[in-house]
Write a protein that holds these residues in place. Structure first.
Motif, PDB file in Angstrom:
ATOM      1  N   PHE A  70       0.588  -1.120  -0.151  1.00  9.51           N
ATOM      2  CA  PHE A  70       0.103   0.146   0.053  1.00  9.51           C
ATOM      3  C   PHE A  70       1.265   1.169  -0.174  1.00  9.51           C
ATOM      4  CE2 PHE A  70      -3.213  -3.213   1.590  1.00  9.51           C
ATOM      5  CZ  PHE A  70      -4.399  -2.722   0.793  1.00  9.51           C
ATOM      6  N   SER A  71       0.261   2.378  -0.602  1.00 12.51           N
ATOM      7  CA  SER A  71       0.805   3.566  -0.367  1.00 12.51           C
ATOM      8  C   SER A  71       1.378   4.314   0.073  1.00 12.51           C
ATOM      9  CB  SER A  71       0.984   4.016  -1.873  1.00 12.51           C
ATOM     10  OG  SER A  71      -0.500   4.492  -1.580  1.00 12.51           O
ATOM     11  N   GLU A  72       0.444   3.920   1.399  1.00 15.50           N
ATOM     12  CA  GLU A  72       0.519   4.879   2.461  1.00 15.50           C
ATOM     13  C   GLU A  72      -0.128   3.880   3.650  1.00 15.50           C
ATOM     14  OE1 GLU A  72      -1.262   8.751   1.671  1.00 15.50           O
ATOM     15  OE2 GLU A  72      -3.486   7.200   2.480  1.00 15.50           O
ATOM     16  N   GLU A  73      -0.069   4.260   5.208  1.00 16.55           N
ATOM     17  CA  GLU A  73      -0.424   3.252   6.320  1.00 16.55           C
ATOM     18  C   GLU A  73      -2.261   3.736   6.396  1.00 16.55           C
ATOM     19  OE1 GLU A  73      -0.469   3.343  10.689  1.00 16.55           O
ATOM     20  OE2 GLU A  73       2.292   4.075   9.784  1.00 16.55           O
ATOM     21  N   ASN A  74      -2.728   4.438   6.344  1.00 19.86           N
ATOM     22  CA  ASN A  74      -4.072   4.381   6.384  1.00 19.86           C
ATOM     23  C   ASN A  74      -5.009   3.696   5.012  1.00 19.86           C
ATOM     24  OD1 ASN A  74      -3.680   6.684   7.802  1.00 19.86           O
ATOM     25  ND2 ASN A  74      -4.137   8.628   6.387  1.00 19.86           N
ATOM     26  N   ALA A  75      -4.175   3.990   4.204  1.00 22.49           N
ATOM     27  CA  ALA A  75      -4.696   2.633   2.644  1.00 22.49           C
ATOM     28  C   ALA A  75      -4.493   1.280   4.105  1.00 22.49           C
ATOM     29  CB  ALA A  75      -4.178   2.918   1.326  1.00 22.49           C
ATOM     30  N   ALA A  76      -3.314   0.750   3.564  1.00 25.76           N
ATOM     31  CA  ALA A  76      -3.611  -0.464   5.170  1.00 25.76           C
ATOM     32  C   ALA A  76      -4.635  -0.616   5.889  1.00 25.76           C
ATOM     33  CB  ALA A  76      -2.588  -0.030   5.302  1.00 25.76           C
ATOM     34  N   ARG A  77      -4.355   1.045   7.016  1.00 24.60           N
ATOM     35  CA  ARG A  77      -5.719   0.687   7.595  1.00 24.60           C
ATOM     36  C   ARG A  77      -7.131   0.265   6.624  1.00 24.60           C
ATOM     37  NH1 ARG A  77      -4.892   2.300  13.243  1.00 24.60           N
ATOM     38  NH2 ARG A  77      -2.158   3.613  12.990  1.00 24.60           N
ATOM     39  N   ALA A  78      -7.589   1.042   5.855  1.00 24.32           N
ATOM     40  CA  ALA A  78      -9.336   1.050   5.308  1.00 24.32           C
ATOM     41  C   ALA A  78      -9.524  -0.335   5.431  1.00 24.32           C
ATOM     42  CB  ALA A  78      -8.967   1.736   4.187  1.00 24.32           C
ATOM     43  N   HIS A  79      -7.640  -1.009   4.496  1.00 22.61           N
ATOM     44  CA  HIS A  79      -7.892  -1.883   3.737  1.00 22.61           C
ATOM     45  C   HIS A  79      -8.006  -3.695   4.996  1.00 22.61           C
ATOM     46  CE1 HIS A  79      -7.636  -5.974   2.058  1.00 22.61           C
ATOM     47  NE2 HIS A  79      -6.552  -6.337   2.464  1.00 22.61           N
TER      48      HIS A  79
ATOM     49  N   HIS B  31     -11.868  -3.318   6.222  1.00 23.93           N
ATOM     50  CA  HIS B  31     -12.608  -3.431   5.801  1.00 23.93           C
ATOM     51  C   HIS B  31     -12.691  -5.470   5.398  1.00 23.93           C
ATOM     52  CE1 HIS B  31     -14.406  -4.795   2.091  1.00 23.93           C
ATOM     53  NE2 HIS B  31     -13.748  -5.984   1.677  1.00 23.93           N
TER      54      HIS B  31
END
Length: 78
Positions: free
Chosen positions: A27-36, A39
């Motif tokens: 993931f490009s950033e931690e926020n995207a990983a958190r969203a995953h 999910h």
């Protein structure tokens, strides 16, 4: 030169039982990983019997914990 995207491993603990992520995802950033991770908790919510002992533990390539996302207690079925 751009930095490579960080890889995150989504280790799922459901009712105290661990399932380790052997592949990981970039993931490009931690926020995207958190969203995953959030999910994943939604996808698995119907299997969760013990929210106090259920979460997604996200680690980096070094194996260290980056963050955890807890399962939310589900509303009782009516």
């Amino acid at each position: 030169m751009m930095n490579p995207m960080p890889k995150y491993f989504f280790n799922i603990v459901l009712d105290g039982q661990s399932t380790l992520d052997g592949l990981g995802q970039m993931f490009s950033e931690e926020n995207a990983a958190r969203a995953h991770a959030r999910h994943l908790t939604l996808l698995l919510a119907d299997r969760c019997r013990d929210p106090m002992h259920s979460f997604v533990a996200v680690s980096g390539t070094d194996g260290r914990l980056v963050f955890k996302v807890a399962f939310q207690p589900s509303e009782p079925q009516t």
